[in-house]
Write a protein that holds these residues in place. Structure first.
Motif: not given
Length: 449
Positions: A273-285, A330-345
């Protein structure tokens, strides 16, 4: 005798008390308001025009506001218990036929959606896990049992077709409920049964297996795979949707189930599932989009709507996946997602949903920021990024400080806490977000910095 007309200004202080500044000027021949002790003069430039009812409301909300030092564990625990008690006061077990507050189609704050019952029981089970307070165990477990049709052990019940097509119970809906049973499987021994003989673990596992049956690879040739959001293949509008939240929940379910029974299949599926999401639902940023519409082999569309719970729950699920596998990716991906989300939320270092600022949030359901907060708390528990953890700790503490003045002294809360004191009627949706926040503070306080 000289009469005075006075202006009184109520000032809210930082210690949740008030002071009143008084400014008076002499006015000629003040007139008495009939049957009162208030004198006014229409010619006076500083006429006292004070709404006494408004004053009473202001004083009550400030003087009687909930107070707690969130840096003191014993006070935080007491506050969390009071918030949970207020949340449970919205539920009447004797009148429930669904295992939760009765779902309805109302548009206002008294509306309630079926999936919210699952969210509510999930946070209450997590509350028990974090605090050791099991006084609501029977009520919550009976709710989970009733919602899963007792001995059947399925949140789709006896008549799956009706649940799916008429009641609209989709994969993310039943996964919210399943998380409640999953917490139970973590609290109690794996063979602990619920009232009708199904174990907490079995109910969680049954739901996971049911959802995994909707993984499909026949569409989107450039990125085949993904779980359908809805099980209803006849729904022309929604049958193509593969949503982020469904995958985030399923990854979390799989990771935590695997920790209990060491079944590697859950982890293999999670990685898929993670690999599938990284090819679309998770953007490069690392922006997280809402869903993909898989129309056919050649026709797929990415829906780029942004919702806080997608980022939060996905980050939290990656934290649990790291816990289960010890793989840093996995934890690094999660940390990057959180850091990218903070300005929006976040706004002024307070968690919020953008729809709050535009006053376009639906009033008949819990705001996404509650699940966002839950997920951030899960990620925090496993992260080794000291800088990010300090940022998250500050964020949650500041959000709590913004929330508390909007709670009464019984900790019944309004969770529109980003808006600098905007007062709205308290309701179950706000209370759910308050408990998510304080559950997360408990996670942060017990996790290493």
């Amino acid at each position: 005798m000289v009469a005075f007309s006075c202006r009184y200004t109520v000032i809210k202080m930082s210690n949740n008390r008030v002071s009143m500044q008084k400014q008076c000027l002499p006015c000629p021949k003040p007139k008495r308001i009939y049957n009162t002790k208030i004198f006014i003069n229409t010619q006076c430039p500083f006429l006292w025009q004070f709404n006494m009812f408004k004053l009473q409301v202001i004083l009550t909300s400030v003087v009687l506001a909930a107070t707690v030092d969130i840096n003191k564990p014993e006070q935080l625990l007491v506050a969390t218990k009071k918030i949970a008690a207020q949340l449970m006061s919205y539920y009447t077990p004797k009148t429930s036929t669904e295992g939760s507050i009765h779902p309805n189609s109302k548009d206002g704050p008294d509306g309630f959606q079926w999936y919210e019952g699952g969210v509510m029981w999930g946070m209450m089970m997590e509350y028990q896990k974090l605090t050791g307070d099991d006084q609501y165990k029977t009520t919550v477990t009976n709710g989970l049992t009733l919602a899963s049709s007792g001995t059947i052990g399925s949140f789709l019940g006896k008549n799956r077709a009706t649940s799916i097509s008429i009641k609209g119970k989709w994969n993310d809906d039943i996964l919210w409920w399943a998380l409640g049973s999953l917490y139970g499987a973590e609290i109690y021994p794996v063979n602990t049964v619920m009232p009708k003989g199904v174990t907490y673990f079995q109910l969680a596992q049954n739901t996971y297996d049911d959802v995994w049956g909707d993984w499909e690879t026949a569409t989107c040739k450039n990125n085949p795979g993904g779980l359908y959001w809805s099980k209803d293949r006849t729904d022309a509008e929604r049958k193509h949707v593969k949503s982020t939240i469904t995958h985030a929940q399923q990854i979390m379910m799989g990771a935590r189930l695997s920790i209990i029974n060491r079944n590697q299949t859950y982890l293999e599926n999670a990685d898929k599932m993670v690999k599938w999401m990284r090819r679309g639902l998770i953007a490069e940023n690392f922006t997280i989009f809402d869903n993909v519409k898989a129309f056919s082999v050649d026709s797929c569309a990415l829906y780029i709507d942004l919702r806080s719970y997608n980022a939060g729950m996905l980050a939290g699920s990656l934290g649990w996946l790291y816990k289960a596998t010890e793989k840093d990716e996995y934890i690094k991906l999660g940390e990057n997602i959180v850091a990218a989300s903070l300005p929006t939320y976040t706004l002024n270092n307070i968690v919020y949903d953008p729809c709050e600022k535009t006053q376009t949030c639906p009033q008949n359901q819990v705001l996404p920021k509650g699940a966002y907060i839950r997920g951030l708390g899960d990620l925090y528990m496993f992260s080794k990024n000291v800088t990010l953890k300090a940022q998250l700790k500050s964020l949650m503490q500041n959000t709590a400080k913004a929330l508390l003045p909007l709670c009464d002294d019984n900790f019944n809360c309004n969770s529109n806490y980003w808006s600098a004191g905007k007062v709205e009627p308290r309701n179950v949706h706000f209370q759910m977000n308050a408990l998510e926040l304080f559950n997360t503070l408990l996670k942060i306080n017990t996790a290493p910095d």
